[in-house]
Design an enzyme around this catalytic site. Structure first.
Site, PDB file in Angstrom:
ATOM      1  N   GLY A 198     -13.467  -3.951   0.599  1.00 54.86           N
ATOM      2  CA  GLY A 198     -14.851  -3.493   0.779  1.00 54.86           C
ATOM      3  C   GLY A 198     -15.234  -2.419  -0.229  1.00 54.86           C
ATOM      4  N   LYS A 251     -20.269 -16.597   0.645  1.00 51.70           N
ATOM      5  CA  LYS A 251     -21.699 -16.467   0.929  1.00 51.70           C
ATOM      6  C   LYS A 251     -22.469 -15.692  -0.127  1.00 51.70           C
ATOM      7  CE  LYS A 251     -21.356 -16.343   5.953  1.00 51.70           C
ATOM      8  NZ  LYS A 251     -21.456 -15.362   7.050  1.00 51.70           N
ATOM      9  N   ARG A 294       0.820  -1.214   0.000  1.00 57.60           N
ATOM     10  CA  ARG A 294       0.000   0.000   0.000  1.00 57.60           C
ATOM     11  C   ARG A 294       0.848   1.256   0.000  1.00 57.60           C
ATOM     12  NH1 ARG A 294      -4.923  -2.031   3.901  1.00 57.60           N
ATOM     13  NH2 ARG A 294      -6.156  -2.846   2.178  1.00 57.60           N
ATOM     14  N   GLY A 326     -11.311  -8.529  -1.151  1.00 54.10           N
ATOM     15  CA  GLY A 326     -10.147  -8.769  -0.308  1.00 54.10           C
ATOM     16  C   GLY A 326      -9.536 -10.140  -0.512  1.00 54.10           C
TER      17      GLY A 326
HETATM   18  P1  ADP Z   1     -13.825 -11.604  -1.329  1.00 53.38           P
HETATM   19  O1  ADP Z   1     -13.171 -11.225  -0.028  1.00 53.38           O
HETATM   20  O2  ADP Z   1     -12.867 -11.592  -2.465  1.00 53.38           O
HETATM   21  O3  ADP Z   1     -15.075 -10.811  -1.595  1.00 53.38           O
HETATM   22  P2  ADP Z   1     -15.234 -13.796  -0.072  1.00 53.38           P
HETATM   23  O4  ADP Z   1     -14.885 -13.244   1.268  1.00 53.38           O
HETATM   24  O5  ADP Z   1     -16.642 -13.731  -0.501  1.00 53.38           O
HETATM   25  O6  ADP Z   1     -14.289 -13.154  -1.192  1.00 53.38           O
HETATM   26  O7  ADP Z   1     -14.870 -15.357  -0.132  1.00 53.38           O
HETATM   27  C1  ADP Z   1     -13.607 -15.865   0.165  1.00 53.38           C
HETATM   28  C2  ADP Z   1     -13.693 -17.165   0.918  1.00 53.38           C
HETATM   29  O8  ADP Z   1     -14.576 -18.088   0.308  1.00 53.38           O
HETATM   30  C3  ADP Z   1     -12.366 -17.854   0.975  1.00 53.38           C
HETATM   31  O9  ADP Z   1     -11.885 -17.814   2.287  1.00 53.38           O
HETATM   32  C4  ADP Z   1     -12.654 -19.274   0.492  1.00 53.38           C
HETATM   33  O10 ADP Z   1     -12.002 -20.261   1.261  1.00 53.38           O
HETATM   34  C5  ADP Z   1     -14.135 -19.366   0.653  1.00 53.38           C
HETATM   35  N1  ADP Z   1     -14.727 -20.406  -0.211  1.00 53.38           N
HETATM   36  C6  ADP Z   1     -14.623 -20.516  -1.546  1.00 53.38           C
HETATM   37  N2  ADP Z   1     -15.229 -21.632  -1.984  1.00 53.38           N
HETATM   38  C7  ADP Z   1     -15.730 -22.262  -0.892  1.00 53.38           C
HETATM   39  C8  ADP Z   1     -16.462 -23.471  -0.688  1.00 53.38           C
HETATM   40  N3  ADP Z   1     -16.801 -24.265  -1.711  1.00 53.38           N
HETATM   41  N4  ADP Z   1     -16.805 -23.796   0.582  1.00 53.38           N
HETATM   42  C9  ADP Z   1     -16.466 -22.989   1.607  1.00 53.38           C
HETATM   43  N5  ADP Z   1     -15.781 -21.834   1.477  1.00 53.38           N
HETATM   44  C10 ADP Z   1     -15.408 -21.462   0.243  1.00 53.38           C
END
Ligand code: ADP
Ligand code: MG
Length: 400
Positions: free
Chosen positions: A380, A207, A36, A357
């Site tokens: 975010g 999620k 950063r 993130g």
């Molecule tokens: P970002 O931060 O890029 O928006 P998210 O926080 O939504 O992404 O998701 C990241 C997490 O999702 C990771 O820690 C990953 O391990 C988890 N993940 C991905 N696929 C699965 C799965 N099939 N079951 C459980 N967790 C998952």
């Protein structure tokens, strides 16, 4: 509307206040990843090479008690910045007052000053995070121009971004984006508002509930929306498929159904998955097509899905990716994310953008980031941008 940027300003002899995102990991006074700080260098160098005085400030972590101040001082950041710039950086251990004002008055053209963590002001009635008007006005009074280069906090309305910008504009002083902010607006903004088609969105991660806004907004804009990761299985449930012990949000199954009905064949779901009996890297795992068998959880997309996704992606001119395809943190479930990342790297004709993130961490960890067009620096903030929201930190920058 186009935003004013630092290159539109006449910075010579000016006191240029600059909000940077120096929210870096610090442990026992030692900085971990300094990405950063590196990312802010082009704007800082521009100001000092054009004979401006760069007065920098940032938040660092969350300051809740007087004790937090020791661990969250900006002092080590000033040292690292000085090393990176190859010139002295004056550190002022205060966020206001005579010491800060005197240090600014002593600056010569081309000097760099960093003052203390803006969130130290949160100990006094959340003045920074609550966007206290008097604080924004005070900081604005310290300079002639304001440059905001902190995209990572642009989704927040704090005194150090929105408060100061509002006060500057009220005093007829310019408020501009730094180069990093400009780049984020250009890539994320253009990709979503003005994409070259075919425009394909890849959405994954844990999620559905975290991503409803993103799914809704991108379904309107994109030609295809690929779904992977943990959220897949809430969609599987909505289709009446078996999901075993996979991640599911039962209260979002209805919503997933609505999304599927509305989107028709715009949504592309994985046709196979890598499954295991436990959320663990060191247990037997296998590939299954369609339904997830009882007692198994799906932790990655399977090889057939990778091929099918690549087929959808191969003609894309714009790709926005948020959310890993599987549990990339474990080597046995990283394949989907790795292969999709590698494939995006081969699309030399397309603009490929990663936001979020964990998604950013994933492409870096897997070494597939270099060939992509843009990896957002804001977790975010990039998500809110992809939801089509107006970010207050960006809205507060003057238009051209
Ligand atoms: P970002 O931060 O890029 O928006 P998210 O926080 O939504 O992404 O998701 C990241 C997490 O999702 C990771 O820690 C990953 O391990 C988890 N993940 C991905 N696929 C699965 C799965 N099939 N079951 C459980 N967790 C998952
Ligand atoms: Mg995340």
């Amino acid at each position: 509307m186009a935003k004013l940027t630092v290159s539109d300003l006449d910075v010579k002899d000016k006191k240029v206040l600059m909000r940077v995102d120096f929210n870096v990991p610090v442990k026992n006074g030692v900085i971990g990843d300094d990405n950063r700080i590196v990312a802010a260098l082009p704007t800082i160098k521009y100001i000092i090479e054009h004979d401006g005085k760069a007065i920098l400030f940032s938040h660092l972590g969350r300051v809740k008690t007087e004790d937090d101040k020791k661990a969250l001082t900006m002092r080590p950041v000033a040292q690292r910045l000085s090393d990176l710039l190859g010139k002295p950086v004056t550190f002022v251990p205060a966020t206001r007052g005579k010491q800060l004002e005197d240090a600014i008055a002593d600056m010569k053209d081309g000097d760099v000053l960093l003052f203390e963590n803006t969130r130290f002001e949160d100990l006094d009635g959340k003045k920074e995070s609550g966007n206290d008007q008097e604080l924004g006005q005070y900081w604005a009074s310290l300079g002639d121009e304001f440059v905001n280069d902190a995209f990572g906090t642009a989704h927040r309305s704090h005194a150090s971004n929105v408060g100061i910008a509002t006060a500057m504009k009220a005093a007829n002083k310019p408020v501009a984006a730094g180069f990093l902010m400009e780049k984020e607006i250009k890539f994320l903004g253009n990709a979503v508002d003005n994409p070259k088609h075919p425009f394909v969105a890849i959405l994954g991660g844990a999620k559905v509930s975290d991503k409803i806004g993103v799914i809704d907004h991108l379904l309107d804009k994109a030609d295809k929306v690929i779904i992977g990761g943990g959220m897949t299985y809430t969609f599987y449930a909505a289709k009446g498929m078996k999901i075993g012990t996979s991640l599911v949000e039962k209260d979002k199954v209805g919503l997933a159904k609505e999304i599927l009905d509305k989107a028709g064949d715009k949504i592309v779901l994985p046709s196979d998955s890598v499954v295991a009996e436990k959320f663990d890297n060191d247990v037997p795992h296998k590939v299954v097509e369609g339904d997830i068998p009882d007692g198994y959880m799906a932790l990655d997309i399977g090889p057939k899905s990778i091929k099918e996704f690549e087929d959808v992606l191969k003609d894309a001119k714009t790709v926005v990716w948020n959310g890993p395809m599987g549990v990339f943190e474990m080597s046995n479930y990283a394949e989907g994310t790795l292969e999709i990342g590698k494939f995006l790297g081969t699309l030399t004709d397309a603009t490929t953008i990663v936001g979020g993130g964990d998604s950013t961490a994933a492409v870096k960890q897997l070494g597939v980031g270099d060939k992509l067009t843009h990896i957002s620096t804001g977790g975010g903030a990039s998500l809110e941008y992809l939801e089509g929201k107006e970010l207050p930190g960006i809205a507060a920058i003057s238009n051209k």
